[in-house]
Design a protein around this motif. Structure first.
Motif, mmCIF file in Angstrom:
data_model
loop_
_atom_site.group_PDB
_atom_site.id
_atom_site.type_symbol
_atom_site.label_atom_id
_atom_site.label_comp_id
_atom_site.label_asym_id
_atom_site.label_seq_id
_atom_site.Cartn_x
_atom_site.Cartn_y
_atom_site.Cartn_z
ATOM 1 N N ALA A 100 34.117 -12.314 -8.383
ATOM 2 C CA ALA A 100 34.122 -12.617 -9.814
ATOM 3 C C ALA A 100 32.718 -12.943 -10.313
ATOM 4 O O ALA A 100 32.548 -13.609 -11.326
ATOM 5 C CB ALA A 100 35.056 -13.793 -10.096
ATOM 6 N N SER A 101 31.696 -12.467 -9.625
ATOM 7 C CA SER A 101 30.312 -12.827 -9.922
ATOM 8 C C SER A 101 29.912 -12.521 -11.368
ATOM 9 O O SER A 101 30.418 -11.576 -11.981
ATOM 10 C CB SER A 101 29.357 -12.078 -8.992
ATOM 11 O OG SER A 101 29.457 -12.549 -7.682
ATOM 12 N N PHE A 126 41.999 -9.356 -14.117
ATOM 13 C CA PHE A 126 41.919 -9.557 -12.666
ATOM 14 C C PHE A 126 43.316 -9.586 -12.066
ATOM 15 O O PHE A 126 43.593 -8.922 -11.053
ATOM 16 C CB PHE A 126 41.181 -10.858 -12.352
ATOM 17 C CG PHE A 126 41.208 -11.227 -10.887
ATOM 18 C CD1 PHE A 126 40.312 -10.667 -9.999
ATOM 19 C CD2 PHE A 126 42.153 -12.128 -10.405
ATOM 20 C CE1 PHE A 126 40.358 -10.991 -8.647
ATOM 21 C CE2 PHE A 126 42.211 -12.458 -9.058
ATOM 22 C CZ PHE A 126 41.302 -11.888 -8.173
ATOM 23 N N CYS A 127 44.215 -10.348 -12.682
ATOM 24 C CA CYS A 127 45.571 -10.471 -12.151
ATOM 25 C C CYS A 127 46.294 -9.128 -12.180
ATOM 26 O O CYS A 127 47.061 -8.815 -11.257
ATOM 27 C CB CYS A 127 46.348 -11.526 -12.934
ATOM 28 S SG CYS A 127 45.751 -13.215 -12.661
ATOM 29 N N GLN A 128 46.048 -8.331 -13.216
ATOM 30 C CA GLN A 128 46.654 -7.014 -13.283
ATOM 31 C C GLN A 128 46.175 -6.129 -12.127
ATOM 32 O O GLN A 128 46.949 -5.377 -11.532
ATOM 33 C CB GLN A 128 46.335 -6.345 -14.619
ATOM 34 C CG GLN A 128 46.886 -4.933 -14.779
ATOM 35 C CD GLN A 128 48.390 -4.860 -14.585
ATOM 36 O OE1 GLN A 128 49.119 -5.752 -15.006
ATOM 37 N NE2 GLN A 128 48.856 -3.798 -13.935
ATOM 38 N N ALA A 129 44.886 -6.229 -11.801
ATOM 39 C CA ALA A 129 44.346 -5.461 -10.674
ATOM 40 C C ALA A 129 44.989 -5.901 -9.363
ATOM 41 O O ALA A 129 45.322 -5.076 -8.503
ATOM 42 C CB ALA A 129 42.834 -5.629 -10.614
ATOM 43 N N VAL A 130 45.181 -7.218 -9.194
ATOM 44 C CA VAL A 130 45.848 -7.725 -7.992
ATOM 45 C C VAL A 130 47.275 -7.203 -7.923
ATOM 46 O O VAL A 130 47.733 -6.742 -6.865
ATOM 47 C CB VAL A 130 45.826 -9.266 -7.967
ATOM 48 C CG1 VAL A 130 46.676 -9.786 -6.799
ATOM 49 C CG2 VAL A 130 44.393 -9.781 -7.842
ATOM 50 N N GLY A 170 37.125 -1.061 5.488
ATOM 51 C CA GLY A 170 38.257 -0.338 4.920
ATOM 52 C C GLY A 170 39.035 -1.099 3.875
ATOM 53 O O GLY A 170 40.212 -0.802 3.634
ATOM 54 N N LEU A 171 38.395 -2.073 3.205
ATOM 55 C CA LEU A 171 39.084 -2.840 2.171
ATOM 56 C C LEU A 171 38.833 -2.256 0.783
ATOM 57 O O LEU A 171 37.693 -1.904 0.451
ATOM 58 C CB LEU A 171 38.605 -4.293 2.164
ATOM 59 C CG LEU A 171 39.128 -5.225 3.245
ATOM 60 C CD1 LEU A 171 38.610 -6.636 3.001
ATOM 61 C CD2 LEU A 171 40.646 -5.218 3.296
ATOM 62 N N PRO A 172 39.865 -2.188 -0.056
ATOM 63 C CA PRO A 172 39.623 -1.931 -1.477
ATOM 64 C C PRO A 172 39.000 -3.175 -2.096
ATOM 65 O O PRO A 172 39.144 -4.279 -1.560
ATOM 66 C CB PRO A 172 41.032 -1.686 -2.031
ATOM 67 C CG PRO A 172 41.923 -2.486 -1.130
ATOM 68 C CD PRO A 172 41.284 -2.432 0.237
ATOM 69 N N VAL A 173 38.313 -3.005 -3.209
ATOM 70 C CA VAL A 173 37.580 -4.114 -3.821
ATOM 71 C C VAL A 173 38.041 -4.318 -5.259
ATOM 72 O O VAL A 173 38.175 -3.363 -6.023
ATOM 73 C CB VAL A 173 36.056 -3.849 -3.808
ATOM 74 C CG1 VAL A 173 35.308 -5.009 -4.448
ATOM 75 C CG2 VAL A 173 35.566 -3.615 -2.381
ATOM 76 N N ILE A 174 38.277 -5.575 -5.611
ATOM 77 C CA ILE A 174 38.528 -5.964 -7.002
ATOM 78 C C ILE A 174 37.347 -6.821 -7.421
ATOM 79 O O ILE A 174 37.094 -7.874 -6.825
ATOM 80 C CB ILE A 174 39.831 -6.767 -7.143
ATOM 81 C CG1 ILE A 174 41.024 -5.950 -6.647
ATOM 82 C CG2 ILE A 174 40.041 -7.196 -8.594
ATOM 83 C CD1 ILE A 174 42.325 -6.746 -6.581
ATOM 84 N N ALA A 175 36.601 -6.386 -8.424
ATOM 85 C CA ALA A 175 35.356 -7.085 -8.757
ATOM 86 C C ALA A 175 35.071 -7.040 -10.253
ATOM 87 O O ALA A 175 35.562 -6.155 -10.972
ATOM 88 C CB ALA A 175 34.184 -6.461 -7.994
ATOM 89 N N SER A 176 34.287 -7.991 -10.706
ATOM 90 C CA SER A 176 33.885 -8.052 -12.106
ATOM 91 C C SER A 176 33.010 -6.857 -12.456
ATOM 92 O O SER A 176 32.242 -6.360 -11.629
ATOM 93 C CB SER A 176 33.139 -9.364 -12.383
ATOM 94 O OG SER A 176 32.192 -9.637 -11.364
ATOM 95 N N ARG A 177 33.127 -6.425 -13.696
ATOM 96 C CA ARG A 177 32.393 -5.245 -14.171
ATOM 97 C C ARG A 177 30.966 -5.667 -14.560
ATOM 98 O O ARG A 177 30.665 -5.917 -15.728
ATOM 99 C CB ARG A 177 33.119 -4.624 -15.368
ATOM 100 C CG ARG A 177 32.612 -3.223 -15.749
ATOM 101 C CD ARG A 177 33.304 -2.743 -17.008
ATOM 102 N NE ARG A 177 34.750 -2.828 -16.902
ATOM 103 C CZ ARG A 177 35.522 -1.890 -16.368
ATOM 104 N NH1 ARG A 177 34.970 -0.776 -15.892
ATOM 105 N NH2 ARG A 177 36.834 -2.041 -16.316
#
Length: 380
Positions: A280-281, A329-333, A297-304
């Motif tokens: 969330a940087s 963020f929660c929608q991406a999760v 091999g992890l997908p990433v959820i990160a701030s734009r």
């Protein structure tokens, strides 16, 4: 011809973590190498001279201006041919010391993420940009590692001679290959954390700071918990916001869902334990933890934000959300939690993408671009 080189970062820990391969490469060329930073001056290759400089974290601290005068003395005493600066704070005060020294070694400023962009408050942006412009006369080369920083350096011409784009400092992907030892470590963590098969595990490995924004992740975990999504968050690292972040998890009643293992060099078990890497940087350069997670091999959820946008292709190897947008963020999760096949597909795409940033490819390229193609000439 061998050179006398000064390599500087705000802490010796930063140099040990990210720059040992470069110090070894410079030594192998016959250069005399000195390093400067705060903290414990141990753990460097034989032949490297460590010079403690008590940098303080706050940019405006008077102690940092005293450091600039100490650096001025070293510049005059040692007569370095080349100075390589890293981290924004150390880069500024080292170049300020060079300005005050009257000597002009060849200076390379490797930008690990300017601490400002178009979304930064005007006051902070003016101050930080003024610091770069003040030290531009002694900055021969600026090396950037994301496209927004490249645009900033070009627009304001923050260098004397050359702007160089690099693919970061390079990731040692071999450290993240799955082994029997790693599998055993993952199994031990699963038992220690009482993880259930249906729980969606996220990991973030970063220094605890306002810029890394771990508190946002804590608030988001509470929301996901309230929605009934069985998720866990592992926050690896330490830093000035560590205790405050733990206290927030207690106040929001998610202490069970969030784990704080502290600092570790061995991140592989945490990445292989997780279903996704999250960040969330507020601002980045080219974040190692994202590339290391991709290597596992992890997908990433990160701030734009810059840095993240350079590494993550939305829908391909991860998902991006607007900074501080909790619902996004929660929608991406939710999307990744509900679709295991999508997670696996993104993970494979991330592993392919990270090949570009492998240390064995990036290191020789950077050595050529920064330390071979430039022609440092000392000026009196």
């Amino acid at each position: 011809m061998a050179k006398k080189i000064l390599y500087v970062a705000s802490t010796f820990g930063h140099l040990r973590t990210f720059h040992i391969p470069y110090l070894n490469a410079l030594l192998s060329q016959g250069s005399e190498v000195h390093v400067m930073g705060a903290g414990d001056p141990v753990g460097f290759p034989d032949g490297v001279t460590a010079i403690p400089i008590p940098f303080e974290k706050k940019m405006t601290s008077l102690g940092n201006f005293r450091c600039a005068f100490q650096i001025r003395k070293w510049i005059r005493k040692e007569g370095y041919d080349l100075v390589s600066v890293h981290t924004s704070l150390a880069a500024f005060f080292t170049r300020l010391g060079i300005l005050l020294s009257g000597r002009r070694p060849w200076v390379i400023n490797t930008v690990h993420g300017y601490l400002f962009d178009e979304n930064t408050s005007w006051k902070k942006r003016i101050i930080l940009l003024a610091a770069e412009k003040l030290t531009r006369p002694v900055t021969n080369v600026v090396a950037v590692m994301n496209r927004q920083d490249e645009q900033i350096a070009q627009k304001h011409h923050l260098y004397k001679e050359q702007l160089v784009f690099i693919d970061g400092m390079g990731v040692d992907v071999s450290r993240f290959e799955k082994s029997d030892e790693t599998i055993r470590a993952v199994q031990a963590l699963r038992r220690e954390y009482f993880l259930l098969p249906q729980e969606f595990v996220m990991v973030c490995a970063a220094e605890f700071s306002d810029r890394k924004n771990q508190m946002f992740l804590i608030r988001a975990i509470r929301r996901l918990k309230q929605e009934g999504i069985p998720c866990r968050l592992i926050l690896v690292g330490e830093g000035e916001q560590f205790e405050r972040t733990k206290s927030l998890a207690v106040r929001l009643s998610v202490r069970k869902e969030v784990r704080f293992p502290g600092y570790t060099r061995d991140l592989a078990p945490y990445f292989y334990l997780a279903d996704a890497s999250v960040s969330a940087s507020r601002i980045e350069g080219l974040p190692f933890q994202i590339m290391e997670a991709m290597a596992c091999g992890l997908p990433v959820i990160a701030s734009r934000i810059k840095g993240h946008e350079d590494l993550i292709e939305p829908g391909v190897n991860g998902l991006l959300f607007d900074f501080d947008d909790e619902e996004a963020f929660c929608q991406a999760v939710r999307q990744l939690y509900e679709d295991k096949k999508l997670r696996e597909k993104m993970g494979r795409a991330g592993q392919e993408k990270v090949q570009r940033y492998r240390l064995e490819r990036v290191l020789p390229e950077n050595m050529k671009k920064l330390y071979a193609e430039t022609s440092p000439e000392q000026e009196s």
